[in-house]
Design a protein around this motif. Sequence first.
Motif, PDB file in Angstrom:
ATOM      1  N   HIS A  76      25.173  17.532   2.684  1.00  0.00           N
ATOM      2  CA  HIS A  76      26.081  17.439   1.543  1.00  0.00           C
ATOM      3  C   HIS A  76      26.821  16.120   1.678  1.00  0.00           C
ATOM      4  O   HIS A  76      26.621  15.399   2.652  1.00  0.00           O
ATOM      5  N   ASP A  77      27.666  15.812   0.715  1.00  0.00           N
ATOM      6  CA  ASP A  77      28.252  14.469   0.648  1.00  0.00           C
ATOM      7  C   ASP A  77      28.878  13.988   1.937  1.00  0.00           C
ATOM      8  O   ASP A  77      28.998  12.794   2.157  1.00  0.00           O
ATOM      9  N   LYS A  78      29.336  14.907   2.760  1.00  0.00           N
ATOM     10  CA  LYS A  78      30.006  14.453   3.980  1.00  0.00           C
ATOM     11  C   LYS A  78      29.289  14.951   5.225  1.00  0.00           C
ATOM     12  O   LYS A  78      29.895  15.105   6.277  1.00  0.00           O
ATOM     13  N   LEU A  79      28.003  15.211   5.110  1.00  0.00           N
ATOM     14  CA  LEU A  79      27.274  15.698   6.276  1.00  0.00           C
ATOM     15  C   LEU A  79      25.855  15.169   6.231  1.00  0.00           C
ATOM     16  O   LEU A  79      25.123  15.380   5.274  1.00  0.00           O
ATOM     17  N   PHE A  80      25.471  14.446   7.298  1.00  0.00           N
ATOM     18  CA  PHE A  80      24.129  13.888   7.379  1.00  0.00           C
ATOM     19  C   PHE A  80      23.454  14.342   8.651  1.00  0.00           C
ATOM     20  O   PHE A  80      24.096  14.555   9.685  1.00  0.00           O
ATOM     21  N   PRO A 132      30.955  20.170   9.530  1.00  0.00           N
ATOM     22  CA  PRO A 132      29.950  19.634  10.463  1.00  0.00           C
ATOM     23  C   PRO A 132      29.843  20.434  11.751  1.00  0.00           C
ATOM     24  O   PRO A 132      28.737  20.639  12.266  1.00  0.00           O
ATOM     25  N   GLU A 133      30.963  20.916  12.263  1.00  0.00           N
ATOM     26  CA  GLU A 133      30.910  21.681  13.520  1.00  0.00           C
ATOM     27  C   GLU A 133      30.117  22.964  13.320  1.00  0.00           C
ATOM     28  O   GLU A 133      29.329  23.364  14.183  1.00  0.00           O
ATOM     29  N   VAL A 149      20.333  14.557  15.243  1.00  0.00           N
ATOM     30  CA  VAL A 149      21.604  13.844  15.346  1.00  0.00           C
ATOM     31  C   VAL A 149      22.406  14.258  14.117  1.00  0.00           C
ATOM     32  O   VAL A 149      21.947  14.085  12.996  1.00  0.00           O
ATOM     33  N   ILE A 150      23.566  14.846  14.351  1.00  0.00           N
ATOM     34  CA  ILE A 150      24.358  15.352  13.233  1.00  0.00           C
ATOM     35  C   ILE A 150      25.619  14.520  13.112  1.00  0.00           C
ATOM     36  O   ILE A 150      26.299  14.265  14.114  1.00  0.00           O
ATOM     37  N   ALA A 151      25.928  14.085  11.911  1.00  0.00           N
ATOM     38  CA  ALA A 151      27.138  13.289  11.713  1.00  0.00           C
ATOM     39  C   ALA A 151      27.797  13.738  10.423  1.00  0.00           C
ATOM     40  O   ALA A 151      27.134  13.905   9.395  1.00  0.00           O
ATOM     41  N   GLY A 152      29.107  13.929  10.466  1.00  0.00           N
ATOM     42  CA  GLY A 152      29.796  14.382   9.265  1.00  0.00           C
ATOM     43  C   GLY A 152      31.274  14.114   9.331  1.00  0.00           C
ATOM     44  O   GLY A 152      31.816  13.757  10.374  1.00  0.00           O
ATOM     45  N   LEU A 153      31.928  14.309   8.156  1.00  0.00           N
ATOM     46  CA  LEU A 153      33.381  14.202   8.114  1.00  0.00           C
ATOM     47  C   LEU A 153      33.913  15.623   7.997  1.00  0.00           C
ATOM     48  O   LEU A 153      33.574  16.338   7.059  1.00  0.00           O
ATOM     49  N   GLY A 154      34.694  16.027   8.988  1.00  0.00           N
ATOM     50  CA  GLY A 154      35.183  17.404   8.997  1.00  0.00           C
ATOM     51  C   GLY A 154      36.483  17.541   8.235  1.00  0.00           C
ATOM     52  O   GLY A 154      36.748  16.813   7.290  1.00  0.00           O
ATOM     53  N   PRO A 178      35.879  12.141  11.573  1.00  0.00           N
ATOM     54  CA  PRO A 178      34.432  12.026  11.832  1.00  0.00           C
ATOM     55  C   PRO A 178      33.991  12.926  12.987  1.00  0.00           C
ATOM     56  O   PRO A 178      34.732  13.101  13.963  1.00  0.00           O
ATOM     57  N   PHE A 179      32.810  13.494  12.822  1.00  0.00           N
ATOM     58  CA  PHE A 179      32.253  14.375  13.853  1.00  0.00           C
ATOM     59  C   PHE A 179      30.809  13.949  14.087  1.00  0.00           C
ATOM     60  O   PHE A 179      30.049  13.801  13.146  1.00  0.00           O
ATOM     61  N   ILE A 180      30.428  13.735  15.348  1.00  0.00           N
ATOM     62  CA  ILE A 180      29.013  13.467  15.623  1.00  0.00           C
ATOM     63  C   ILE A 180      28.577  14.312  16.803  1.00  0.00           C
ATOM     64  O   ILE A 180      29.381  14.632  17.679  1.00  0.00           O
TER      65      ILE A 180
END
Lengths: 251, 191
Positions: free
Chosen positions: B33-37, B71-72, B95-100, B105-107
Amino acid sequence: MGDSQYSFSLTTFSPSGKLVQIEHALTAVGSGQTSLGIKASNGVVIATEKKLPSILVDETSVQKIQILTPNIGVVYSGMGPDSRVLVRKSRKQAEQYNLLYKEPIPVTQLVRETAAVMQEFTQSGGVRPFGVSLLVAGYDDKGPQLYQVDPSGSYFSWKASAMGKNVSNAKTFLEKRYTDDMELEDAIHTAILTLKEGFEGQISGKNIEIGVIEADRTFRRSPDCSSNRRLSSRGRVAVSFSFRRCFKYPE
Amino acid sequence: MVGKNCFAIASDRRLGVQLQTIATDFQRIFKIHDKLFLGLSGLGSDAQTLHQRLVFRHKLYQLREERDMKPETFASLVSAMLYEKRFGPYFVQPVIAGLGEDDKPFICTMDSIGAKELAKDFVVAGTASESLYGACESMFKPDMDHEELFETISQALVSSIDRDCLSGWGGHVYIVTPTEVTERILKGRMD
């Protein structure tokens, strides 16, 4: 009525479009002990009568209000053993969610899954519906929430609700007393007053149970506090005062 | 790689079978989604299948809970799904990266059976991972803004994949801030 000819099997509709077994289940609920819940602006309170069949019963072993997760509690009206089964299933579902997402389950999701279980038992062969209605109280990211789940599996979110024997009087009383910006202290007071309305005999700390959840998201139950053992049975003020002490409100 | 209220996720573009290059524009980073890659390195088919399964789970979650997954939470889900296949795993390293919450930022990364590794600065995966670790470690600075973050991650990526024979054909970089997502293609050694 033609309906009674269709009351043998749960999975058969009667001509009037009802499932007669569910109606009977609701009757079972309606003859159970009164329980109620009130959602305040900063928490939820649920309460129930705890009338034991005899004075010889050890009341400390009886717990009508149960904890489903640290931030969700439940009370029932109707058949105790049925509620135990539902509590067990709900706890398992909540834990499965937690295991998968490492996050506490939102109240709506838990209610939805519990209701789905109750609905299953209205559409399977050889089983009967649960003879309980549940009042689920919880506090999550969406704030304080109160849901009622019926034997049919339908659930509603309530600002204040009552179930069981004295339901119509209790609901009328709650309708008059409920305000949208009620705080938790007032809600607890109102809950006790509502229980007192239809109470047969003398209300005291030993024959009611109260569960509360507030912004700290920890569900607390009255019997776990020892301060309500000695209660003056005079007047409502004495009753609610000791419960307030029990829950350690911030000044 | 984590920056100040933003993150960047980058991959190479080669799809190959040992020495043969099959594609030079393979998509390895997917938007949940927009804040999760999610970036998936490893076996191409497992990466695609896992991505489809995760999108499926996330869509149902969105419908049921009427909100996007944090993301978590998503990382816990991926970890659980990978461990389900403990004795016949997916050959991928996510590899997970997102804005929580509050756009923090969360990776994280995990191995192919779901052992999560959280990090505050950067995470790497793939055939060039050892080289990437070295490059990121030396180039990373905390609290970079999105422009500087782009430069840093691009340099680290290109310098590592250029030296690895199984990676290459340029890079694909996504810079995600609370307000927008920028996608850029890098040109490296095209071989």
